[in-house]
Design a protein around this motif. Sequence first.
Motif, mmCIF file in Angstrom:
data_model
loop_
_atom_site.group_PDB
_atom_site.id
_atom_site.type_symbol
_atom_site.label_atom_id
_atom_site.label_comp_id
_atom_site.label_asym_id
_atom_site.label_seq_id
_atom_site.Cartn_x
_atom_site.Cartn_y
_atom_site.Cartn_z
ATOM 1 N N GLU A 71 -5.120 1.555 -2.055
ATOM 2 C CA GLU A 71 -4.730 1.150 -0.689
ATOM 3 C C GLU A 71 -5.888 1.359 0.284
ATOM 4 O O GLU A 71 -6.106 0.557 1.193
ATOM 5 N N GLN A 115 2.751 5.722 5.544
ATOM 6 C CA GLN A 115 3.796 4.704 5.631
ATOM 7 C C GLN A 115 3.150 3.346 5.876
ATOM 8 O O GLN A 115 1.963 3.275 6.212
ATOM 9 N N SER A 116 3.934 2.274 5.729
ATOM 10 C CA SER A 116 3.323 0.941 5.820
ATOM 11 C C SER A 116 2.931 0.567 7.252
ATOM 12 O O SER A 116 2.199 -0.393 7.450
ATOM 13 N N THR A 117 3.402 1.318 8.254
ATOM 14 C CA THR A 117 2.912 1.057 9.618
ATOM 15 C C THR A 117 2.422 2.374 10.224
ATOM 16 O O THR A 117 2.833 3.466 9.802
#
Length: 210
Positions: free
Chosen positions: A115, A194-196
């Motif tokens: 990521e 987290q994704s945001t």
Amino acid sequence: MKLILLGAPGAGKGTQAEILSAKLGIPTISTGNILRAAIKEGTSIGLEAKSYMDAGKLVPDSVIIGIVAQRLEQPDCSGGFILDGVPRTIGQAQALAQAGVTFDHVVSIEISDGEIEERMTGRRVCQNCGAPYHVKAKPPKVEGVCDTCGGPLVQREDDKPETVRHRLEVYHAETEPLKGYYEEKGILTPVDNQSTIEDTTKAIMEALSI
Ligand code: AP5
């Protein structure tokens, strides 16, 4: 609140430090930003640090400890502070402990190497104040311009894929052992990325009950 944000390069330490600093009303001390400012000003510390940083290596502990000790003496740190990117070695952590610096919490932002490599290509930073942006996750209001100070947004020298990979290796070898060091002291709080950005802030605040 005296807080350390730990995490791999690009984990989101600078982004979360900026948000938490505003929420908690305490300053952030980012050794990366201090060193980049020293390079821009052409100081002796900047000249020494540049070759290490461009290669994705750590700047020697002696340089870092001097910078942090000086910054912590400033009056705005008396009510607490957030350390972003420091300590980064067991030696730095021990030097801070020997200087009598204590911490309430150490938050480790957990994210996979895959990521990180994907994320770094989209990062832009303000050349003046160091504020981090992302072309998708956190675009500025006006393209290429910092929302905070109006400075130009640029890609960092050390965000090239091969340098990022080396920084990740250095992180696993030199910095990750700090998790065990602070876990033993009972102050480590791991928080999953987290994704945001907003959800990561929420997860940190929930974990710290703030
Ligand atoms: P430094 O500047 O500290 O770099 P780093 O630790 O490698 O961390 P980064 O600044 O790259 O990432 P970050 O975790 O702050 O992530 P960010 O918030 O920007 O250090 C640079 C160099 O200086 C080192 O390599 C070393 O040479 C030297 N140095 C510094 N301190 C030192 C020390 N103590 N000892 C020795 N040497 C030292 O986020 C990354 C991107 O992701 C951004 O674009 C952001 O918008 C985006 N993003 C963040 N969170 C999310 C999310 N949840 N979802 C989607 N996107 C997100």
